[in-house]
Structures are given as structure tokens and as C-alpha cells.
Design a protein around this motif. Structure first.
Motif, PDB file in Angstrom:
ATOM      1  N   LEU A  15       0.825  -1.218   0.000  1.00  0.00           N
ATOM      2  CA  LEU A  15       0.000   0.000   0.000  1.00  0.00           C
ATOM      3  C   LEU A  15       0.858   1.268   0.000  1.00  0.00           C
ATOM      4  N   MET A  16       1.788   1.352   0.966  1.00  0.00           N
ATOM      5  CA  MET A  16       2.545   2.598   1.140  1.00  0.00           C
ATOM      6  C   MET A  16       3.602   2.757   0.042  1.00  0.00           C
ATOM      7  N   SER A  37       9.549  -6.916  -3.657  1.00  0.00           N
ATOM      8  CA  SER A  37       8.753  -7.329  -2.494  1.00  0.00           C
ATOM      9  C   SER A  37       9.144  -8.749  -2.130  1.00  0.00           C
ATOM     10  N   SER A  39       7.398 -11.456  -1.689  1.00  0.00           N
ATOM     11  CA  SER A  39       6.824 -12.462  -2.598  1.00  0.00           C
ATOM     12  C   SER A  39       6.955 -11.980  -4.039  1.00  0.00           C
ATOM     13  N   THR A  42       3.873 -10.479  -5.576  1.00  0.00           N
ATOM     14  CA  THR A  42       3.519  -9.080  -5.276  1.00  0.00           C
ATOM     15  C   THR A  42       4.257  -8.139  -6.229  1.00  0.00           C
ATOM     16  N   VAL A  73       8.445  -1.546   4.105  1.00  0.00           N
ATOM     17  CA  VAL A  73       8.238  -2.907   4.618  1.00  0.00           C
ATOM     18  C   VAL A  73       7.715  -2.805   6.048  1.00  0.00           C
ATOM     19  N   PRO A  74       7.185  -3.893   6.627  1.00  0.00           N
ATOM     20  CA  PRO A  74       6.801  -3.855   8.038  1.00  0.00           C
ATOM     21  C   PRO A  74       8.012  -3.429   8.885  1.00  0.00           C
ATOM     22  N   VAL A  98       8.960   4.541   5.615  1.00  0.00           N
ATOM     23  CA  VAL A  98       7.623   5.077   5.919  1.00  0.00           C
ATOM     24  C   VAL A  98       7.082   4.442   7.206  1.00  0.00           C
ATOM     25  N   SER A 100       5.836   3.205  10.836  1.00  0.00           N
ATOM     26  CA  SER A 100       4.962   3.867  11.811  1.00  0.00           C
ATOM     27  C   SER A 100       5.660   4.130  13.140  1.00  0.00           C
ATOM     28  N   ALA A 127      -0.576   8.901   6.773  1.00  0.00           N
ATOM     29  CA  ALA A 127      -1.533   8.563   5.716  1.00  0.00           C
ATOM     30  C   ALA A 127      -1.650   7.058   5.735  1.00  0.00           C
ATOM     31  N   GLY A 128      -2.709   6.542   5.208  1.00  0.00           N
ATOM     32  CA  GLY A 128      -2.827   5.088   5.160  1.00  0.00           C
ATOM     33  C   GLY A 128      -4.276   4.685   5.058  1.00  0.00           C
ATOM     34  N   LYS A 129      -4.460   3.394   5.125  1.00  0.00           N
ATOM     35  CA  LYS A 129      -5.809   2.830   5.045  1.00  0.00           C
ATOM     36  C   LYS A 129      -5.803   1.599   5.920  1.00  0.00           C
ATOM     37  N   GLY A 133      -1.715  -3.916   0.878  1.00  0.00           N
ATOM     38  CA  GLY A 133      -1.449  -4.548  -0.404  1.00  0.00           C
ATOM     39  C   GLY A 133      -1.463  -3.571  -1.561  1.00  0.00           C
TER      40      GLY A 133
END
Ligand code: NAP
Length: 293
Positions: A15-16, A37, A39, A42, A73-74, A98, A100, A127-129, A133
Motif C-alpha cells: 500500500l505505502m 517485495s 513475494s 507481489t 516494509v513492516p 515510511v 509507523s 496517511a494510510g488505510k 497490499g
């Protein structure tokens, strides 16, 4: 306007990362985007969607030839990602993330990038949702949003200025903060609210008639719990990465909740109303991106 950059390397085309790639291309800030990514499916999907131009088979190859790199990435994968790319990070490259949370990310950058840590400008776009993905990537995701940059004493001044220019060119309002101040603030206004939303859902689900209760819930419940539908792995990582600040904020919340409940138990209508009035007025005057008066 000529493109600011020749090649963007995106690590984590979700997403980001996907939204950043789309926004950079749309703004004409970059000529080519290379993505990687975890995978391959992706990365392939991101190329098929036109989010990236070229698929890289590794994080290192996504960085090769790039003059700007975004880690999306996470947060728990940040250190391993820095390790994977460190041989190609140079002072001629602007590297951003990016994530959090910022203290863990900055610590990982210091440990791994060492002499080249100055090339890294830590960033957190507000920003985000609640969906993740590349399918949900959106070139407007960052438009009008705040971005917090958390530079360290090693961050190169030219890189910091460039990072600010990039986010501003995408329509963002940029602020700078120390990583520790960032994590304390976002524990209060983001991480704790997510924890509470997860706890509320969990508490309802685990009581005998909880599912029936959910069937009766209305718009207030919908607003309060929207963020409980967020990505479990991403939030697992964020809550663990910022646990000390989160626990501090949870204690403050527990005290406030305890006090409110005490007024309810004791039938203290006036005190209860005064507390609700204070909260209600603060919320009514609150505007995203503005300090409360
Ligand atoms: P996402 O949509 O799930 O994207 C994450 C991407 O990273 C996926 O493409 C995933 O690949 C990839 N990835 C995972 N581990 C990786 C690794 N070790 N190496 C390379 N790629 C890896 O998540 P997101 O919402 O974009 O979140 C990305 C970052 O943004 C997180 O650090 C999060 O804290 C931060 N952030 C998110 C929001 C939000 O609202 N979502 C807001 C602000 C900041 P696969 O598809 O192969 O798993």
C-alpha cells in the motif's frame, strides 16, 4: 520541471510503497521505478498494475542504480532490509522509510548503515488505510497529509532538505521531530487507539451474547472500531516496536477510565458531565494536523 530523480528503488511494493511510486511518477519526479517485495507475485502484480516499471529479484538489486530508495516494509523487517542493501548505500542516494515507529528504525539504521547512515532520512507519512497490499495503492494517498521526518545528528543536511522537497512536491506538510518524541506522540494518538479498538472487539466477541450485540451496533460503533479492521501483522509489529511508550499511554488511559467509571459508580452526574464536556469540546474543535487549543 525536470525529474528530480532518475531511478526510484521501492522495497515493499504494498500500500505505502506502491502509493509512493505512483505519486512520484504522476508528479514527474522520477523517470523509472524498480521494485522488490518479499513475494515475487507481489512484485509481479505491482509491475502489471504499472506501479513499478521493473521487477528486481532482490532488495539489493532494487537499490542498484537508484538515486532515491524507499523502504516500505513492516517495521520488524527494516533491519534485515538495511542489511540486504547496505553494500550499495552511498551518500549520493536518498534513502527513506515510511515506518509507523521511528526509534527502532533509527536504531537499526545506525547499527547497520554505520558510516552511511547520513544518507537515511527516517519518515512517517500520516496517511494510510485499514486495507493493505498493492491492490489498494493510490497516487493520492499522501496528498494533503502530514509527514514527520525524524533526522538524527548524522543525517546529511542536503538529504534532509531533499526529503522535505520530495514530500512537499507530493502535496504533504512536513514536520521534523526527534524519533523519541515521535514515538511518544504516536503511542498516544495512533498506537493506543488501535490497541483499544482491538480490545473492544475482542471483549465483545468473547462474551456469550457478543455476536448478537454486534448485530445491533450502529454508526458510533462503526466509527470507533474502523481501525480494528487493520492489518494484523503490521499492527503486531508496531505495538511491539513501541511497547514502552504504548504501556505508558495505556496507564494514562486506565487512570482516566478508572476516574470516569468511579463517577458513574458513585452517581456523580456533575463531575461526569464536566469530564464529558471537556472531552466533547476538545474533540469538536480538533482538526487533523492542527494543535489542540
Ligand atoms: P503492505 O501493504 O502489507 O505492504 C508491505 C509490503 O512489504 C508487501 O509488499 C510485502 O511483501 C513487503 N515485505 C514484507 N516483508 C518484506 C521484506 N522482508 N522484504 C521486502 N519486502 C517485504 O503494508 P503497508 O501498509 O504498505 O505498510 C508498510 C509500512 O508502512 C509499515 O512499516 C507500516 O508501519 C507503515 N505505515 C503504514 C500505514 C498504513 O496505514 N497502512 C500508515 C503509515 C505507515 P509481500 O506482499 O510479499 O508480503
Amino acid at each position: 520541471m525536470p525529474a528530480m530523480f532518475e531511478q526510484l528503488g521501492v522495497i515493499g511494493c504494498g500500500l505505502m510503497g506502491g502509493s509512493f511510486a505512483m505519486a512520484m511518477k504522476r508528479a514527474g519526479l522520477v523517470k523509472r521505478v524498480v521494485g522488490y517485495s518479499k513475494s515475487p507475485s507481489t512484485t509481479e502484480r505491482a509491475r502489471q498494475m504499472g506501479v513499478i516499471d521493473v521487477e528486481a529479484p532482490s532488495a539489493l538489486l532494487a537499490v542498484s542504480g537508484a538515486d532515491i530508495v524507499l523502504l516500505a516494509v513492516p517495521v520488524a523487517a527494516t533491519e534485515a532490509t538495511f542489511k540486504a542493501i547496505r553494500h550499495l548505500v552511498t551518500a549520493n542516494m536518498l534513502v527513506m522509510d515510511v515506518g509507523s515507529t521511528k526509534r527502532d528504525v533509527v536504531d537499526a539504521a545506525r547499527r547497520v548503515l554505520r558510516d552511511h547512515v547520513g544518507a537515511f532520512v527516517p519518515a512517517h507519512p500520516i496517511a494510510g488505510k485499514e486495507v493493505s497490499g498493492v491492490e489498494h495503492a493510490d497516487p493520492d494517498l499522501y496528498t494533503g497529509r502530514q509527514v514527520i521526518l525524524t533526522p538524527t545528528d548524522k543525517t546529511l543536511a542536503g538529504h534532509l532538505k531533499k526529503a522535505q522537497e520530495v514530500w512537499e512536491a507530493l502535496g504533504c506538510h512536513v514536520q521534523q521531530m526527534a524519533p523519541e518524541s515521535h514515538d511518544a506522540a504516536f503511542a498516544a494518538v495512533s498506537h493506543l487507539p488501535h490497541l483499544l479498538a482491538f480490545a473492544l472487539m475482542s471483549g465483545i466477541l468473547h462474551q456469550p451474547h457478543g455476536k448478537d450485540f454486534l448485530g445491533l451496533a450502529g454508526p458510533g460503533f462503526k466509527d470507533f472500531t474502523r481501525i480494528a479492521a487493520s492489518d494484523p501483522k503490521m499492527w503486531r509489529d508496531v505495538l511491539l516496536a513501541n511497547k514502552h511508550e504504548l504501556i505508558e499511554q495505556a496507564k494514562i488511559y486506565q487512570r482516566a477510565l478508572h476516574y470516569l467509571l468511579q463517577q458513574v459508580e458513585e452517581g456523580q452526574g456533575e463531575k461526569l458531565e464536566a469530564l464529558i464536556t471537556e472531552a466533547s469540546q476538545a474533540r469538536a474543535h480538533w482538526r487533523m494536523g492542527q494543535k489542540a487549543k
